[in-house]
Design a protein around this motif. Structure first.
Motif, PDB file in Angstrom:
ATOM      1  N   ARG A   1     -20.662  23.962   5.010  1.00  0.00           N
ATOM      2  CA  ARG A   1     -19.386  23.314   5.315  1.00  0.00           C
ATOM      3  C   ARG A   1     -19.046  22.246   4.285  1.00  0.00           C
ATOM      4  O   ARG A   1     -17.902  22.139   3.833  1.00  0.00           O
TER       5      ARG A   1
ATOM      6  N   TRP B   1     -22.890  20.540  11.362  1.00  0.00           N
ATOM      7  CA  TRP B   1     -22.108  21.749  11.656  1.00  0.00           C
ATOM      8  C   TRP B   1     -23.083  22.876  11.972  1.00  0.00           C
ATOM      9  O   TRP B   1     -24.068  23.077  11.266  1.00  0.00           O
TER      10      TRP B   1
ATOM     11  N   ARG C   1     -19.530  21.249  16.024  1.00  0.00           N
ATOM     12  CA  ARG C   1     -20.251  20.125  15.442  1.00  0.00           C
ATOM     13  C   ARG C   1     -21.128  19.468  16.495  1.00  0.00           C
ATOM     14  O   ARG C   1     -20.704  19.283  17.646  1.00  0.00           O
TER      15      ARG C   1
ATOM     16  N   GLN D   1     -23.472  27.131  13.562  1.00  0.00           N
ATOM     17  CA  GLN D   1     -22.895  28.416  13.933  1.00  0.00           C
ATOM     18  C   GLN D   1     -23.715  28.953  15.113  1.00  0.00           C
ATOM     19  O   GLN D   1     -24.934  29.099  15.007  1.00  0.00           O
TER      20      GLN D   1
ATOM     21  N   GLN E   1     -19.721  33.708  20.207  1.00  0.00           N
ATOM     22  CA  GLN E   1     -20.055  33.052  18.943  1.00  0.00           C
ATOM     23  C   GLN E   1     -18.947  32.086  18.575  1.00  0.00           C
ATOM     24  O   GLN E   1     -17.772  32.326  18.858  1.00  0.00           O
ATOM     25  N   THR E   2     -19.336  30.983  17.923  1.00  0.00           N
ATOM     26  CA  THR E   2     -18.362  29.972  17.530  1.00  0.00           C
ATOM     27  C   THR E   2     -19.002  29.029  16.524  1.00  0.00           C
ATOM     28  O   THR E   2     -20.226  29.053  16.316  1.00  0.00           O
ATOM     29  N   SER E   3     -18.177  28.186  15.896  1.00  0.00           N
ATOM     30  CA  SER E   3     -18.632  27.096  15.037  1.00  0.00           C
ATOM     31  C   SER E   3     -18.274  25.788  15.721  1.00  0.00           C
ATOM     32  O   SER E   3     -17.169  25.647  16.268  1.00  0.00           O
TER      33      SER E   3
ATOM     34  N   VAL F   1     -25.191  24.989   9.426  1.00  0.00           N
ATOM     35  CA  VAL F   1     -24.304  25.367   8.310  1.00  0.00           C
ATOM     36  C   VAL F   1     -23.646  24.126   7.725  1.00  0.00           C
ATOM     37  O   VAL F   1     -22.580  24.217   7.117  1.00  0.00           O
TER      38      VAL F   1
END
Length: 749
Positions: A197, A169, A159, A171, A155-157, A193
């Motif tokens: 953001r 953005w 762009r 998730q 898992q990560t965030s 998200v």
């Protein structure tokens, strides 16, 4: 559906088995039987076997048909479920991606395609990486390669930057999929998200701006808990209060000076009593000096809930000192620092009001220096000023502590002596002053001897301040003419007789309804072109059947003394409110006397007049003279608050003619100041009068009050007031009072 197919297959098997057993029983035994020539055994067996075969074929066909039907129904059910699942995936509010075991994209739903800005063909395989923002590509690529190879969740965030330049953005959450323990791919969800953001960035920016404003604000600022303890403070706050340790985690009220002695067990701090307040308070600053600060308090909210208070402290000591200087200059003589004529009359009026309560008398001494002109002519004006300063000091020394010593111009002084039993007490004071003034005055190498002619007047609560001062002045001139030091003038009997006759006639006039209301318009001085009426003032007039119109100056004083002012005031108020309803949007102003305002039911009287007439409360302005305010500060504070809550506007009338104005401006909230006509009359010729008017206008501007200048009679006065920034004006130049409420202005073309 699978159960139906299974049951069909089982039934077919069971039917086949039953037929087999039946056929077996029908076959001949292995021992050869005796020959039957009538019905050969082989013919019987063949016939039975064919029958059994046909039955088995039919059973198998039925079972096969049932099996095919069950399989077809199950296949359709699986197809429907797959279609529904595909629709759900396609329409899901989050992006859903299927990847192979190496991390290459196999398929993705519409939401993912919308977020990435790519087509499905562009995304397949490793093409999906083209959607990533360049600043995130290296990090996400290396992290994903490890998790894809290990078959672990990730898992990560990151762009996405679409081909049209939009940045989204997202998730990302991925999980591996297995088949019999073998990694076959990955499923990932991609959630938009961007709004979150952006909201976080806005909050961060707002917090940064607040912290910057908080830290660098020129106002001392503190964040206070709901129970009144200081959580944080900025640099300016600690400059005012001292070291942070002496303020933080301490009660905020400890910052301010105690105005009055508190109870042994003070009441707890209540946030709701302090929020949205604005007041001026004293505090002791870090250098130990007491200063004045303007305190503004607001609530800090998190959502719908108040979580604290924001205190802002502005040092207004310089402004307060400037106000005090303006006040002092307006009501004191610049040379001797004694009260001037304005302050003298106010204190004389106050002394006469007090005499009503004590049933004692008030003495007025009017002093004019003899041979003072010779000092100026021979020794110069500087020596003359020194003589005046010395005379002032001697008068203060010889007078009692509760007496008022004033210089009203040139070499004229007045001493007001309240709380006297009779004229004998006044004579004792006069003799003491004469002895003190008779002593020589040393002026460098010269010596001057000054005497004073003193006029005496003794008054009671029934007397008018101006009239009493005039009597003392006349007495002083009698003293000069007769070469005596003191002369007493007794009022002529005809004055007392006429006053009694007027009081009786006025009482009858109130009963007969002879009190009328006349109106004089108030105009906007700053309006270009022709004057524009913004309000009108209601003025009482007495129409006597035989003598005609009687002006207020001739009967209001009598009405005050006899108590008739209450009935007259109520009648004028009612008439003005009724007339005001015909003025469309214009306000109407009504004068209120001290006796009216001090009544406990005055608020109810105003409320009734508004209710009966239908006039909106915001269009009614009540004008109180400074003498009214002196009496009201103790006896009518509740009435003042009642009128404020009602929405009525309040004005100080004849501002500048009393000494209590600044005290009342701090104690009560007003909307208007009316500059007395005595100042307006001389502004074209007198720089002193212009200075007083300008000072009042500056003070009103600081206090956010509108100003009306009374008694404008010339274009020059109007133009000067307009240049000074005075907003409103009133006087004969625009219109004289008239019995009709509809304003008619004088043409000046």
């Amino acid at each position: 559906m699978f159960e139906t197919a299974r049951q069909a297959a089982t039934a077919a098997g069971e039917a086949s088995a039953a037929l087999w057993h039946r056929a077996k029983r029908m076959l001949p035994p292995t021992r050869r039987p005796a020959p039957d020539h009538t019905n050969p055994p082989s013919m019987v067996a063949v016939h039975d076997l064919e029958q059994l075969r046909d039955e088995a074929t039919q059973a198998l066909a039925l079972a096969n048909s049932q099996l095919e039907s069950a399989v077809g129904a199950r296949t359709k059910e699986l197809a429907d479920t797959a279609a529904q699942l595909h629709t759900l995936v396609r329409l899901a509010p989050v992006g859903i991606v299927q990847l192979d075991s190496t991390g290459g994209l196999l398929t993705a739903n519409d939401q993912w395609l919308a977020l990435s800005g790519l087509t499905l063909e562009q995304s397949q395989g490793s093409g999906w990486a083209a959607a990533m923002h360049p600043d995130d590509t290296e990090r996400v690529g290396s992290e994903w390669a490890v998790h894809a190879a290990d078959g672990t969740a990730y898992q990560t965030s990151l762009r996405f930057r679409t081909p049209n330049g939009r940045v989204n953005w997202v998730q990302v959450h991925s999980a591996p999929t297995y088949d019999n323990g073998v990694l076959v791919g990955h499923l990932a969800s991609v959630t938009d998200v961007t709004a979150l953001r952006l909201a976080e960035q806005r909050v961060t920016a707002m917090q940064a701006r607040f912290e910057a404003a908080f830290a660098s604000s020129p106002l001392g600022t503190a964040i206070v808990t709901l129970d009144g303890r200081v959580l944080e403070g900025n640099r300016r706050l600690f400059e005012l209060t001292g070291a942070p340790a002496s303020v933080l985690n301490k009660p905020v009220e400890d910052i301010f000076c105690v105005i009055e002695e508190r109870d042994a067990t003070p009441s707890p701090f209540r946030a709701e009593q302090h929020a949205h307040q604005r007041s001026e308070r004293q505090m002791r600053c870090s250098e130990g000096e007491e200063i004045w600060v303007n305190v503004n308090i607001a609530e800090i909210h998190e959502g719908e809930r108040a979580t604290g208070l924001l205190y802002q402290l502005e040092d207004v000591t310089a402004r307060r000192l400037a106000e005090a200087r303006v006040e002092h200059q307006a009501f004191h003589d610049s040379l001797t620092n004694l009260p001037n004529r304005l302050l003298l009359l106010a204190r004389l009026d106050l002394a006469l009001l007090e005499a009503t309560r004590t049933n004692r008398g008030v003495g007025v001494l009017f002093l004019d220096l003899d041979r003072f002109k010779a000092v100026n002519d021979t020794l110069g004006h500087q020596a003359g000023d020194a003589v005046l300063v010395e005379v002032a000091a001697r008068l203060l020394e010889g007078a009692r502590t509760n007496d008022t010593v004033a210089r009203i111009g040139g070499d004229e002084f007045v001493v007001v002596c309240p709380d006297l039993e009779n004229e004998v007490d006044l004579t004792t004071i006069v003799e003491r002053l004469q002895v003190s003034l008779g002593q020589p005055i040393t002026l460098g190498c010269a010596v001057a001897t000054i005497d004073a002619s003193i006029g005496i007047a003794f008054g009671t609560s029934q007397d008018d301040p101006e009239a009493l001062l005039v009597s003392a002045d006349a007495s002083m001139y009698r003293a000069k003419d007769r070469m005596h030091k003191t002369v007493r003038i007794v009022a002529e009997p005809v004055v007392t007789s006429r006053r009694l006759e007027l009081a009786t006639a006025l009482r009858e006039a109130v009963v007969r309804g002879e009190i009328e209301t006349w109106y004089q318009p108030i105009v906007d001085l700053q309006r270009s072109g022709e004057a524009a009426v913004v309000a009108t003032e209601a003025l009482a007039r007495w129409r006597r059947p035989k003598t005609g119109i009687v002006m207020p100056g001739d009967f209001i004083g009598i009405a005050e003394d006899t108590g008739l002012i209450t009935e007259i005031g109520a009648a004028v108020l009612h008439q003005a409110c009724v007339a005001g309803t015909s003025l469309d949007h214009l306000a109407i102003s009504v004068n209120v006397s001290a006796r009216q305002f001090a009544r406990d039911d005055f608020g109810a009287i105003v409320r009734h007049a508004l209710h009966v007439s239908g006039l909106p409360s915001y269009r009614l302005c009540l004008e109180l003279t400074e003498s009214s305010l002196v009496e009201a500060i103790d006896s009518a504070a509740a009435t003042f608050q009642d009128l404020r809550e009602l929405g009525v506007r309040l004005a100080i009338d004849d501002f500048g003619t009393g000494y209590s104005s600044f005290t009342q401006l701090r104690a009560f909230t007003f909307d208007l100041l009316k500059i007395d006509m005595t100042f307006i009359r001389g502004i074209e010729e007198s720089s002193r009068d212009r200075g007083v008017v300008e000072g009042i206008l500056r003070l009103a501007d600081v206090l956010h009050l509108d100003v009306i200048a009374e008694g404008i009679e010339t274009a020059g006065q109007r133009d000067l007031l307009r240049q000074m920034g005075c907003r409103f004006g009133q006087g004969y130049f625009f219109s004289r009072p008239a019995p009709t409420v509809q304003p008619t202005l004088v043409s000046h073309r």
